[in-house]
Design a protein around this motif. Sequence first.
Motif, PDB file in Angstrom:
ATOM      1  N   ASP A 223       0.786  -1.232   0.000  1.00 49.77           N
ATOM      2  CA  ASP A 223       0.000   0.000   0.000  1.00 49.77           C
ATOM      3  C   ASP A 223       0.819   1.284   0.000  1.00 49.77           C
ATOM      4  O   ASP A 223       0.395   2.284  -0.586  1.00 49.77           O
ATOM      5  CB  ASP A 223      -1.009   0.008   1.147  1.00 49.77           C
ATOM      6  CG  ASP A 223      -0.376  -0.346   2.487  1.00 49.77           C
ATOM      7  OD1 ASP A 223       0.837  -0.646   2.528  1.00 49.77           O
ATOM      8  OD2 ASP A 223      -1.092  -0.348   3.501  1.00 49.77           O
TER       9      ASP A 223
ATOM     10  N   PRO B 235      -1.317   5.685  -8.702  1.00 54.70           N
ATOM     11  CA  PRO B 235      -2.374   6.532  -9.277  1.00 54.70           C
ATOM     12  C   PRO B 235      -1.839   7.438 -10.390  1.00 54.70           C
ATOM     13  O   PRO B 235      -2.488   7.604 -11.432  1.00 54.70           O
ATOM     14  CB  PRO B 235      -2.872   7.346  -8.074  1.00 54.70           C
ATOM     15  CG  PRO B 235      -2.612   6.450  -6.911  1.00 54.70           C
ATOM     16  CD  PRO B 235      -1.298   5.783  -7.219  1.00 54.70           C
TER      17      PRO B 235
ATOM     18  N   ALA C 146      -1.878   1.336   5.234  1.00 59.13           N
ATOM     19  CA  ALA C 146      -3.136   2.075   5.074  1.00 59.13           C
ATOM     20  C   ALA C 146      -4.112   1.818   6.222  1.00 59.13           C
ATOM     21  O   ALA C 146      -5.026   2.611   6.447  1.00 59.13           O
ATOM     22  CB  ALA C 146      -3.782   1.714   3.736  1.00 59.13           C
TER      23      ALA C 146
ATOM     24  N   MET D 215       4.460   8.648   3.628  1.00 56.47           N
ATOM     25  CA  MET D 215       3.069   8.290   3.901  1.00 56.47           C
ATOM     26  C   MET D 215       2.309   9.468   4.488  1.00 56.47           C
ATOM     27  O   MET D 215       1.077   9.463   4.533  1.00 56.47           O
ATOM     28  CB  MET D 215       2.994   7.086   4.826  1.00 56.47           C
ATOM     29  CG  MET D 215       3.491   5.813   4.172  1.00 56.47           C
ATOM     30  SD  MET D 215       2.566   4.355   4.641  1.00 56.47           S
ATOM     31  CE  MET D 215       1.003   4.657   3.855  1.00 56.47           C
TER      32      MET D 215
ATOM     33  N   THR E 239      -0.008  10.515   1.922  1.00 51.66           N
ATOM     34  CA  THR E 239      -1.084   9.616   1.502  1.00 51.66           C
ATOM     35  C   THR E 239      -1.899   9.163   2.716  1.00 51.66           C
ATOM     36  O   THR E 239      -2.619   9.949   3.306  1.00 51.66           O
ATOM     37  CB  THR E 239      -0.501   8.410   0.726  1.00 51.66           C
ATOM     38  OG1 THR E 239       0.481   7.728   1.543  1.00 51.66           O
ATOM     39  CG2 THR E 239       0.179   8.872  -0.550  1.00 51.66           C
ATOM     40  N   ALA E 240      -1.764   7.905   3.117  1.00 53.67           N
ATOM     41  CA  ALA E 240      -2.660   7.326   4.114  1.00 53.67           C
ATOM     42  C   ALA E 240      -2.570   7.976   5.487  1.00 53.67           C
ATOM     43  O   ALA E 240      -3.553   8.016   6.232  1.00 53.67           O
ATOM     44  CB  ALA E 240      -2.380   5.825   4.237  1.00 53.67           C
TER      45      ALA E 240
ATOM     46  N   GLN F 178       3.880   2.072  -1.507  1.00 52.22           N
ATOM     47  CA  GLN F 178       4.308   2.419  -2.857  1.00 52.22           C
ATOM     48  C   GLN F 178       3.136   2.443  -3.845  1.00 52.22           C
ATOM     49  O   GLN F 178       3.148   3.214  -4.810  1.00 52.22           O
ATOM     50  CB  GLN F 178       5.413   1.475  -3.327  1.00 52.22           C
ATOM     51  CG  GLN F 178       5.112   0.000  -3.209  1.00 52.22           C
ATOM     52  CD  GLN F 178       5.546  -0.595  -1.872  1.00 52.22           C
ATOM     53  OE1 GLN F 178       5.461   0.064  -0.847  1.00 52.22           O
ATOM     54  NE2 GLN F 178       6.027  -1.825  -1.893  1.00 52.22           N
ATOM     55  N   ARG F 179       2.131   1.634  -3.592  1.00 51.10           N
ATOM     56  CA  ARG F 179       0.929   1.643  -4.441  1.00 51.10           C
ATOM     57  C   ARG F 179       0.277   3.024  -4.444  1.00 51.10           C
ATOM     58  O   ARG F 179       0.051   3.615  -5.499  1.00 51.10           O
ATOM     59  CB  ARG F 179      -0.061   0.598  -3.918  1.00 51.10           C
ATOM     60  CG  ARG F 179      -1.380   0.514  -4.683  1.00 51.10           C
ATOM     61  CD  ARG F 179      -2.421  -0.203  -3.845  1.00 51.10           C
ATOM     62  NE  ARG F 179      -2.808   0.588  -2.666  1.00 51.10           N
ATOM     63  CZ  ARG F 179      -3.393   0.078  -1.584  1.00 51.10           C
ATOM     64  NH1 ARG F 179      -3.631  -1.219  -1.504  1.00 51.10           N
ATOM     65  NH2 ARG F 179      -3.718   0.861  -0.572  1.00 51.10           N
ATOM     66  N   ASP F 180      -0.025   3.542  -3.257  1.00 50.41           N
ATOM     67  CA  ASP F 180      -0.745   4.816  -3.172  1.00 50.41           C
ATOM     68  C   ASP F 180       0.137   5.994  -3.558  1.00 50.41           C
ATOM     69  O   ASP F 180      -0.361   7.010  -4.050  1.00 50.41           O
ATOM     70  CB  ASP F 180      -1.291   5.014  -1.757  1.00 50.41           C
ATOM     71  CG  ASP F 180      -2.345   3.973  -1.392  1.00 50.41           C
ATOM     72  OD1 ASP F 180      -2.793   3.234  -2.291  1.00 50.41           O
ATOM     73  OD2 ASP F 180      -2.713   3.887  -0.213  1.00 50.41           O
ATOM     74  N   LEU F 181       1.443   5.870  -3.350  1.00 52.66           N
ATOM     75  CA  LEU F 181       2.353   6.970  -3.656  1.00 52.66           C
ATOM     76  C   LEU F 181       2.587   7.123  -5.153  1.00 52.66           C
ATOM     77  O   LEU F 181       2.620   8.247  -5.674  1.00 52.66           O
ATOM     78  CB  LEU F 181       3.686   6.734  -2.939  1.00 52.66           C
ATOM     79  CG  LEU F 181       4.742   7.837  -3.079  1.00 52.66           C
ATOM     80  CD1 LEU F 181       4.316   9.083  -2.311  1.00 52.66           C
ATOM     81  CD2 LEU F 181       6.093   7.331  -2.580  1.00 52.66           C
TER      82      LEU F 181
END
Length: 306
Positions: free
Chosen positions: A110, A118, A232, A251, A254-255, A112-115
């Motif tokens: 989560d 997108p 997250a 982070m 993001t989260a 690296q995914r959210d960072l």
Amino acid sequence: MECMSKCDGSQLDGHLLKLLLAVLETGSITAAAERLGVTQSAVSHLLDKLRAITDDPLFVKRGRGIVPTARAEALAQPARDMLHQMQLFAQGADFDPRAWQTELTIAANDFQRDLLLPALAARLRSAAPGVTLRIVPSGAPSAELLRSGACQLVISPRPPEGTDIVQKRLFEDQYRVFYDPAVRNAPTSEADYLAADHATVAYEARRGLDLDRQLDARGVHRRVVVRVPGFAALPAFVRGTSLLTTAPSLMGRTALAALAGVPVPVACPSLPMYLIWHMRYQQDAAHRWLREQIQAVVGPAMGMGG
């Protein structure tokens, strides 16, 4: 073996290979149909055709589900290899991302995914509209994840070992301690930090963050009272409590944006992040282009401009 006189490999096509892999990977006709965007009856029809070509049932019922035969499992890697060769054949010498029609699978947890992803998805929608981006969790990634073709890229701080595995460092982050400022003050000393209760991440049952392994090796032990399967999930456990959580500083974009953050008051290792792929993609024009797109989103994600 009457079928062998009527059916041969010339009847194979990409649709049948993708079907085999979809049913293998999902373990369900229904889930395979959803992944491929077709009806269950279409999957059943194509599966019957594939059974005739291979002269094997491929999948048999067990309870309410299905399981692959030994033949189906043995065909998985050849199917992935053939699909890859078909893509190379279709690309030709000049790769055009706007003409690229494929589903890309990237494994990332989560953070690296959210960072990063997108922004990558937005770039793909613009530059390669025929590409579908599929994201799966990487956990602590194994070399087999890439060797099997289950994904084309992994983004992780833990590159698996293997002479056939290639890695490139994307960036390096520092850890930061996050907390709810409505409930508690920031920890200002090592004593404050170690006296607090902590929430942390464990992607596997017996494997925590590399951070904890390195702190433990120095005799620094956090009192962990909550472990969650991904970063997250941390805010829900930290908000409204006196818990601390130590996470990558990025982070905070993001989260963990709703929490306050300060430098960790004990010496912490840095957190490098790598882009990882299998050697068979090293000279692949499409894959090289994809790697360039990921590197292009790193700077903006870290607040370094476009």
